[in-house]
Motif scaffolding. Structure first.
Motif, short mmCIF file in Angstrom:
data_model
loop_
_atom_site.label_atom_id
_atom_site.label_comp_id
_atom_site.label_asym_id
_atom_site.label_seq_id
_atom_site.Cartn_x
_atom_site.Cartn_y
_atom_site.Cartn_z
N TRP A 1 0.89 -1.24 0.09
CA TRP A 1 -0.01 -0.06 -0.07
C TRP A 1 0.83 1.21 0.07
O TRP A 1 0.62 2.20 -0.90
CB TRP A 1 -0.96 0.05 1.11
CG TRP A 1 -1.90 1.18 1.18
CD1 TRP A 1 -3.17 1.25 0.62
CD2 TRP A 1 -1.92 2.35 1.94
NE1 TRP A 1 -3.92 2.13 0.85
CE2 TRP A 1 -2.89 3.24 1.59
CE3 TRP A 1 -0.65 2.91 2.34
CZ2 TRP A 1 -3.10 4.45 2.01
CZ3 TRP A 1 -0.87 4.40 2.77
CH2 TRP A 1 -2.02 5.15 2.61
N VAL A 2 1.86 1.32 0.93
CA VAL A 2 2.53 2.56 1.02
C VAL A 2 3.38 2.75 -0.53
O VAL A 2 3.60 3.81 -0.53
CB VAL A 2 3.65 2.36 2.12
CG1 VAL A 2 4.78 3.46 2.14
CG2 VAL A 2 2.77 2.56 3.48
N LEU A 3 3.85 1.82 -0.53
CA LEU A 3 5.01 1.64 -2.07
C LEU A 3 3.78 2.31 -3.40
O LEU A 3 4.42 3.11 -3.91
CB LEU A 3 5.29 0.17 -2.38
CG LEU A 3 6.46 0.39 -3.72
CD1 LEU A 3 7.91 1.35 -3.08
CD2 LEU A 3 6.72 -1.10 -3.81
N ALA A 4 2.57 1.70 -3.33
CA ALA A 4 1.60 2.15 -4.45
C ALA A 4 1.38 3.70 -4.18
O ALA A 4 1.33 4.53 -5.01
CB ALA A 4 0.47 1.59 -4.48
N GLN A 5 1.00 4.12 -2.72
CA GLN A 5 0.59 5.40 -2.60
C GLN A 5 1.73 6.39 -2.84
O GLN A 5 1.56 7.61 -2.99
CB GLN A 5 0.06 5.40 -0.98
CG GLN A 5 -0.57 6.73 -0.79
CD GLN A 5 -1.96 6.94 -1.30
OE1 GLN A 5 -2.58 5.76 -2.07
NE2 GLN A 5 -2.90 7.75 -1.03
N ALA A 6 2.90 6.12 -2.36
CA ALA A 6 4.13 6.91 -2.62
C ALA A 6 4.32 7.25 -4.07
O ALA A 6 5.09 8.39 -4.27
CB ALA A 6 5.47 6.58 -2.04
N HIS A 7 4.07 6.22 -4.91
CA HIS A 7 4.17 6.49 -6.29
C HIS A 7 3.00 6.77 -7.14
O HIS A 7 2.84 6.74 -8.56
CB HIS A 7 5.13 5.20 -6.94
CG HIS A 7 6.38 5.12 -6.43
ND1 HIS A 7 6.69 4.53 -5.11
CD2 HIS A 7 7.49 5.46 -7.00
CE1 HIS A 7 7.90 4.23 -5.41
NE2 HIS A 7 8.47 4.84 -6.27
N LEU A 8 2.01 7.30 -6.39
CA LEU A 8 0.74 7.66 -7.11
C LEU A 8 0.06 6.89 -7.81
O LEU A 8 -0.64 7.04 -8.85
CB LEU A 8 0.91 9.10 -7.76
CG LEU A 8 1.75 9.98 -7.17
CD1 LEU A 8 2.11 11.45 -7.96
CD2 LEU A 8 0.77 10.63 -5.65
#
Length: 510
Positions: free
Chosen positions: A138-145
Motif C-alpha cells: 500500500w505505501v509503495l503504491a501510494q508513494a508512487h501515486l
C-alpha cells in the motif's frame, strides 16, 4: 503548476468512476441488509466489533504510513519496507490484547439476541492482521501515486464483502455474527490479494523499467538486510514513534463516541445500531470526497515541502505553489461542506425514510443526521489543513502537537459522555483567505436553506410520494441556483478545478 499537482488531480478524478459505481452498489446492498437484521446485531457489528478492527489497524499502521510517505521517493526502499513489516507483529500484539479486553472486560451480549459473539471477536482481530500484511504494498503504491490501484482494490473488497453479506443474510439469517465475520475476513483478503497480484505483474515489466521503479522483484518486498547491515532507517523510525504517540490520541478523537458507547454502556446495542447507520450515512461525503483528497494531497505536500525546514529557506516557487493549492482546496471542500450542511437539514428525514424505513426515520435518526450535516462542514476544513500541517511538521512539532491532542481527547470524551447521558510559520502567503466567500453566494445559501426548510415542513414526509417528489424538485432547483452562483462568483476556484482537473483528465482519456 508542477506536474505533481496534475498527477494528484488526475488520480482523484480518474478513480471516481469505479468508486462511484461500487459505492452505489454497496449503498443498495446495505439498504437491503437493514430490512433483514435486528438493530442489536447491527449495533454490535458496526460499533463494537468494527471498533476492535479499526483500533487494531490504526494503532499498528497509522504512524508508519505518516512517516514512510514523507519525503522523496528517492530513498533506500529496503529499509522503508523493513520498517513497514513491523506493523504485522505490532498488529498481532494489539489484536491479542484488545481481543482479550473485548472478551473478558466488556459486557457480553445475550446469546439469544446476538449469537456467536466470541467467534466475531476472533474473526475481526484476525482480519486486522491480514490487512496489515499488505501494508508495504500500500505505501509503495501510494508513494508512487498508484491511485487507481488503491481505489479498485478497495472497491472490489467492499463489494465482495457486501455481496457475501447479502447472500448469507438472505439464505442463512440465523448464522448471526458468522455472516459478518466471514464477510470481514473476505474483505481484508481480497484487499491484500489485489495489491499482491498487481505488483506480481507490474514488477519487472517494461512499464516498471520505463518508470525506473525502485523495486524490481517480489522478494525485495520482503524483509531484507541492507548492505550496511542496518535493518531500518533510524530517522524514519524516530519519526514513526512521534506519529505513533499522536495516532493513539487521534484514534480517541476519531472514534471517541464509539469508545464511550462500548466501555461506558450509555446506549444499548439497538440504539448503537441506529446511531452507527446515521453516522455512516452522514460520513459518506467525508469518506467519498474528503478522504481521497486528503490522502492524495498529503503525498503532494509531503513531496513539495521540506519537513521541519524554515519556510524562508525553502524554494519560494514551491512554497507559493503549495499555498495556492491549499487555498483552492480549502475553498473547494468548504463549498462542498456548506452545500451538505444547508441542504442536509431539510432532506435528512426523507433520506432516512427512503434508506431504512420507519426504523431509521421515526426516532432520533433525522435529528442526528442534521447534526452530522453541520459536522461535515467542520470535517471539510479539518481534513485539508491537517494533511498540509502533518506534511510540513518536523519531529519536535509533532511531539508538541501530541500534547494539544491529549487535552482535546480528554475534553472530547467528557463531552461525549455527558451529552449521551443528557441526550504555522510566518509567511507572506495567506491560503486561509480561501475560506472567504462572496456576499451573494452566502445570501443564496441562506435563502436555499430557508426555502428547503419550509418545503420539508409542508411536503415531507407523511404527505405521500407526490409531495416527496415536489420536495425533491424544490431542493434540486435551489441546488442548481447555488451551483450557478458558485460558477459566477468563485472564478479563481473554477479556473483551478478546470485547469488542474478537467483538462488533465480529458488529456488522459485521449
Amino acid at each position: 503548476m508542477m506536474p505533481a499537482v496534475s498527477v494528484v488531480w488526475v488520480g482523484v478524478a480518474s478513480s471516481n468512476r469505479p468508486q462511484i459505481l461500487f459505492r452505489v452498489i454497496t449503498f443498495g446492498l446495505n439498504a437491503f441488509t437493514l430490512r433483514y437484521l435486528s438493530k442489536e446485531i447491527i449495533g454490535l457489528v458496526n460499533v463494537r466489533l468494527t471498533l476492535l478492527y479499526s483500533t487494531t489497524v490504526f494503532l499498528a499502521r497509522e504512524a508508519f504510513r505518516r512517516a514512510c510517505l514523507s519525503g522523496s521517493t528517492r530513498r533506500n526502499w529496503t529499509k522503508t519496507i523493513n520498517l513497514l513489516w513491523l506493523t504485522v507483529p505490532l498488529g498481532v500484539f494489539w489484536s491479542l490484547f484488545l481481543g482479550w479486553v473485548w472478551l473478558q472486560l466488556l459486557e457480553v451480549p445475550d446469546p439469544d439476541v446476538v449469537p456467536h459473539y466470541e467467534f466475531g471477536v476472533i474473526a475481526f482481530g484476525v482480519s486486522a492482521v491480514v490487512e496489515l500484511l499488505g501494508e508495504p504494498f500500500w505505501v509503495l503504491a501510494q508513494a508512487h501515486l498508484f491511485v487507481r490501484l488503491k481505489v479498485i482494490a478497495e472497491s472490489l473488497s467492499i463489494f465482495s464483502k457486501c455481496l457475501l453479506t447479502v447472500i448469507l443474510v438472505a439464505l442463512l439469517p440465523h448464522w448471526g455474527l458468522y455472516i459478518f465475520s466471514l464477510a470481514q475476513l473476505l474483505y481484508t483478503s481480497v484487499l491484500v490479494l489485489c495489491y499482491v497480484i498487481y505488483f506480481m505483474k507490474f514488477l519487472g515489466s517494461p512499464e516498471a523499467t520505463k518508470k525506473s521503479f525502485p523495486v524490481s522483484r517480489m522478494t525485495a518486498l520482503l524483509p531484507n538486510l541492507d548492505g550496511d547491515r542496518t535493518f531500518v532507517n533510524w530517522n524514519e523510525a524516530k519519526l514513526t514513534w512521534s506519529f505513533f504517540k499522536q495516532s493513539f490520541l487521534k484514534q480517541i478523537l476519531t472514534e471517541g463516541e464509539r469508545y464511550v458507547m462500548t466501555f461506558l454502556n450509555v446506549l444499548n446495542f439497538g440504539d448503537q445500531g441506529i446511531y452507527d447507520i446515521v453516522n455512516n450515512l452522514g460520513s459518506l461525503v467525508a469518506r467519498f470526497v474528503f478522504l481521497p483528497i486528503e490522502e492524495s494531497f498529503y503525498v503532494f505536500f509531503a513531496k513539495i515541502l521540506e519537513r521541519g525546514k524554515d519556510i524562508k529557506l525553502q524554494k519560494q516557487d514551491d512554497i507559493g505553489m503549495a499555498a495556492t493549492v491549499l487555498e483552492s482546496l480549502l475553498k473547494l471542500v468548504l463549498l462542498i461542506g456548506l452545500t451538505i450542511t444547508v441542504f442536509g437539514y431539510a432532506y435528512s428525514h426523507l433520506a432516512l425514510d427512503v434508506y431504512g424505513g420507519p426504523m431509521l426515520s421515526s426516532g432520533t435518526g433525522p435529528s442526528l443526521l442534521r447534526c452530522y450535516s453541520l459536522y461535515v462542514l467542520l470535517l471539510a476544513v479539518n481534513g485539508v489543513t491537517e494533511c498540509f500541517t502533518f506534511a510540513a511538521m518536523c519531529k519536535e512539532e509533532v511531539d508538541r502537537f501530541n500534547f494539544v491532542m491529549l487535552v482535546l481527547s480528554f475534553m472530547f470524551l467528557c463531552i461525549s459522555y455527558f451529552l449521551t447521558h443528557w441526550k504555522g510559520s510566518e509567511s507572506t502567503y495567506r491560503p486561509l483567505m480561501g475560506l472567504l466567500f462572496s456576499p451573494l453566494l452566502i445570501f443564496v445559501y441562506i435563502l436555499s436553506g430557508i426555502i428547503t426548510s419550509f418545503s420539508e415542513v409542508f411536503l415531507c414526509c407523511d404527505e405521500g410520494w407526490l409531495a416527496r417528489l415536489i420536495h425533491i424538485t424544490v431542493g434540486s432547483l435551489c441546488l442548481t441556483a447555488t451551483l450557478i452562483t458558485v460558477f459566477f462568483t468563485e472564478s479563481k476556484l473554477i479556473y483551478f478545478v478546470r485547469i488542474q482537473l478537467l483538462s488533465q483528465y480529458h488529456r488522459k482519456e485521449n
